[in-house]
Scaffold this active site. Structure first.
Site, PDB file in Angstrom:
ATOM      1  N   CYS A  71       0.845  -1.307  -0.057  1.00  0.00           N
ATOM      2  CA  CYS A  71      -0.183   0.083   0.033  1.00  0.00           C
ATOM      3  C   CYS A  71       0.893   1.144  -0.023  1.00  0.00           C
ATOM      4  O   CYS A  71       1.897   1.307   0.628  1.00  0.00           O
ATOM      5  CB  CYS A  71      -0.970  -0.035   1.162  1.00  0.00           C
ATOM      6  SG  CYS A  71      -2.121   1.310   1.223  1.00  0.00           S
ATOM      7  N   CYS A  75       0.322   5.045   6.772  1.00  0.00           N
ATOM      8  CA  CYS A  75      -0.250   4.874   8.119  1.00  0.00           C
ATOM      9  C   CYS A  75       0.656   4.072   9.275  1.00  0.00           C
ATOM     10  O   CYS A  75       1.225   3.134   8.846  1.00  0.00           O
ATOM     11  CB  CYS A  75      -1.492   3.956   8.199  1.00  0.00           C
ATOM     12  SG  CYS A  75      -2.693   4.552   6.613  1.00  0.00           S
ATOM     13  N   CYS A  78       0.554   0.382  10.315  1.00  0.00           N
ATOM     14  CA  CYS A  78      -0.028  -0.604   9.343  1.00  0.00           C
ATOM     15  C   CYS A  78       1.219  -1.496   8.862  1.00  0.00           C
ATOM     16  O   CYS A  78       1.942  -1.021   8.066  1.00  0.00           O
ATOM     17  CB  CYS A  78      -0.888  -0.060   8.287  1.00  0.00           C
ATOM     18  SG  CYS A  78      -1.690  -1.174   7.197  1.00  0.00           S
ATOM     19  N   CYS A 115     -16.009  -9.883   5.962  1.00  0.00           N
ATOM     20  CA  CYS A 115     -15.460  -8.811   5.942  1.00  0.00           C
ATOM     21  C   CYS A 115     -14.121  -8.820   5.002  1.00  0.00           C
ATOM     22  O   CYS A 115     -13.290  -9.549   5.340  1.00  0.00           O
ATOM     23  CB  CYS A 115     -14.957  -7.731   6.948  1.00  0.00           C
ATOM     24  SG  CYS A 115     -16.149  -7.868   8.436  1.00  0.00           S
ATOM     25  N   CYS A 146     -19.371  -7.086   4.164  1.00  0.00           N
ATOM     26  CA  CYS A 146     -18.587  -5.861   4.561  1.00  0.00           C
ATOM     27  C   CYS A 146     -17.226  -5.939   3.697  1.00  0.00           C
ATOM     28  O   CYS A 146     -16.733  -6.725   3.302  1.00  0.00           O
ATOM     29  CB  CYS A 146     -18.361  -6.014   6.042  1.00  0.00           C
ATOM     30  SG  CYS A 146     -17.553  -4.596   6.710  1.00  0.00           S
ATOM     31  N   CYS A 206     -19.647   1.253   8.784  1.00  0.00           N
ATOM     32  CA  CYS A 206     -18.677   0.754   9.866  1.00  0.00           C
ATOM     33  C   CYS A 206     -17.386   1.618  10.028  1.00  0.00           C
ATOM     34  O   CYS A 206     -16.643   1.736   9.055  1.00  0.00           O
ATOM     35  CB  CYS A 206     -18.351  -0.594   9.699  1.00  0.00           C
ATOM     36  SG  CYS A 206     -17.114  -1.499  10.562  1.00  0.00           S
ATOM     37  N   ARG A 278     -17.690  -2.975  18.357  1.00  0.00           N
ATOM     38  CA  ARG A 278     -16.833  -4.016  17.895  1.00  0.00           C
ATOM     39  C   ARG A 278     -15.454  -4.204  18.568  1.00  0.00           C
ATOM     40  O   ARG A 278     -14.406  -3.251  18.276  1.00  0.00           O
ATOM     41  CB  ARG A 278     -16.632  -4.134  16.368  1.00  0.00           C
ATOM     42  CG  ARG A 278     -17.791  -3.962  15.653  1.00  0.00           C
ATOM     43  CD  ARG A 278     -17.652  -4.081  14.058  1.00  0.00           C
ATOM     44  NE  ARG A 278     -17.620  -5.101  13.663  1.00  0.00           N
ATOM     45  CZ  ARG A 278     -17.130  -5.609  12.410  1.00  0.00           C
ATOM     46  NH1 ARG A 278     -16.919  -4.933  11.576  1.00  0.00           N
ATOM     47  NH2 ARG A 278     -17.295  -6.872  12.250  1.00  0.00           N
TER      48      ARG A 278
END
Ligand code: SAM
Ligand code: DTB
Ligand code: SF4
Length: 337
Positions: A71, A75, A78, A115, A146, A206, A278
């Site tokens: 990616c 972040c 991550c 998900c 999801c 979400c 969650r």
């Protein structure tokens, strides 16, 4: 933090009757909840929880990374950011047949929601077409669907909705005033724009965040206030405890006090009464006692399966055993397949 001898703070703020009519939560009001004595906070959270849910039932959602790593974003938490040396190998988007097998396995193990996560900054039009096919594949198995794919352009959420997408996960991640310490390649407003597109397309939202990244209590309150002030607030609110991954800038971040994590769950429950809260990343590092406190604080959804996206999660036998010991059970799906 207030002393253990301090008098409890009485809350005078009326609780919103439902999400659409929700009043704005000031950061001060949310921080006052965080500052409550633990028993008082837990009592308030449990009261709200019981008014809106059966407190013995927990949703099981299984995650699958359908496109891992590589990616371009930065972040700091991550493992899938290409710029950090974390050992995560980049993959291409999975094919529908592979996803069908994984989703069927999740369903057979007892998951009701599936998900799919992709390590994209933002999917391209052709990616959306392919993910729409994955959504159709999973939906056909009778699972709630999801996806979390990054930022969406106009029309993307609509295409996914038409394919049968029930929820889109896109997190605010932190309070606005801490966000720049964690991510510089997209801004807070980009996230709010994507959430608005999801909402407008009729897909359930979400949206949550991560705690334990070095933020202050006030900044945790700031994150919860942002979430609770979304109009309407999200149907589903993942609260992640940072999973520290070797190679990421946050690898040596000090542990958050587990009671502070439980407080975050409780405050999310009180401020977003009808949302599914969650208990997300970080359960493997948490221990059964803390997880049980999270359920008491109002968490009623977990990721179920031995992997999150790239990191570990308790195995399904351990989760079933934990719920059995607590006399708790799996929640029925909310969306009709
Ligand atoms: N790339 C997409 C995006 O960022 O929206 C979707 C996938 S991304 C991995 C989904 C969420 O996982 C992030 O927003 C973050 O809240 C959470 N997450 C990622 N790494 C994490 C970690 N190490 N610990 C806790 N949560 C994490
Ligand atoms: C969310 O808020 N947490 C999940 C889900 N949404 C996609 C992801 C957690 C990822 C933890 C790190 C990893 O396994 O790569
Ligand atoms: Fe990329 Fe999402 Fe990870 Fe950020 S959280 S680096 S956008 S995969």
């Amino acid at each position: 933090m207030s002393s253990v001898f301090e008098q409890p703070v009485t809350l005078h703020r009326p609780r919103p009757a439902d999400a659409a009519l929700a009043l704005r939560w000031s950061v001060d009001a949310v921080e006052r909840l965080f500052d409550l004595p633990f028993p008082e906070l837990m009592h308030q959270a449990q009261t709200v929880h019981r008014e809106n849910f059966d407190p013995s039932r927990v949703e099981f959602a299984t995650l699958l990374s359908v496109k891992t790593g590589g990616c371009p974003e930065d972040c700091n938490y991550c493992p899938q950011a290409a710029r950090f040396d974390t050992g995560v190998e980049a993959t291409k988007l999975m094919e529908p047949d592979e996803v069908r097998v994984a989703a069927q396995r999740a369903k057979d193990a007892g998951a009701t929601r599936f998900c799919m996560g992709a390590a994209w900054r933002a999917p391209k039009d052709r990616d959306i077409e392919k993910v729409a096919e994955l959504v159709r594949t999973v939906k056909a198995l009778g699972l709630e669907t999801c996806a979390t794919l990054g930022m969406l352009e106009d029309g993307h959420a609509q295409t996914l909705q038409s394919a049968g997408l029930d929820y889109y996960n896109h997190n605010l991640d932190s309070a606005p005033d801490f966000y720049g310490d964690i991510i510089t390649t997209r801004d807070y407003q980009d996230r709010l724009d994507t959430l608005q597109r999801v909402r407008s397309a009729g897909v359930k939202v979400c949206c949550g965040g991560i705690v334990g990244m070095g933020e202050t209590r006030r900044q945790r309150a700031g994150l919860v206030a942002e979430l609770a002030n979304l109009t309407p607030y999200p149907e589903s609110v993942p609260i992640n405890n940072l999973v520290k991954v070797e190679g990421t800038p946050l690898a040596s971040q000090a542990d958050l006090d587990p009671f502070e994590f439980v407080r975050t769950i409780a405050v999310a429950r009180i401020t977003m009464p009808t949302a599914r809260v969650r208990l997300s990343a970080g359960r493997q590092q948490m221990g059964d006692g803390v997880q049980a406190l999270c359920f008491l604080a109002g968490a009623n959804s977990i990721f179920y399966g031995d992997k999150l996206l790239t990191t570990g999660n308790p195995d399904t036998d351990a989760d079933v055993a934990l719920l059995q010991r607590l006399g708790m059970t799996r929640a029925a799906p909310e969306v009709q397949p």
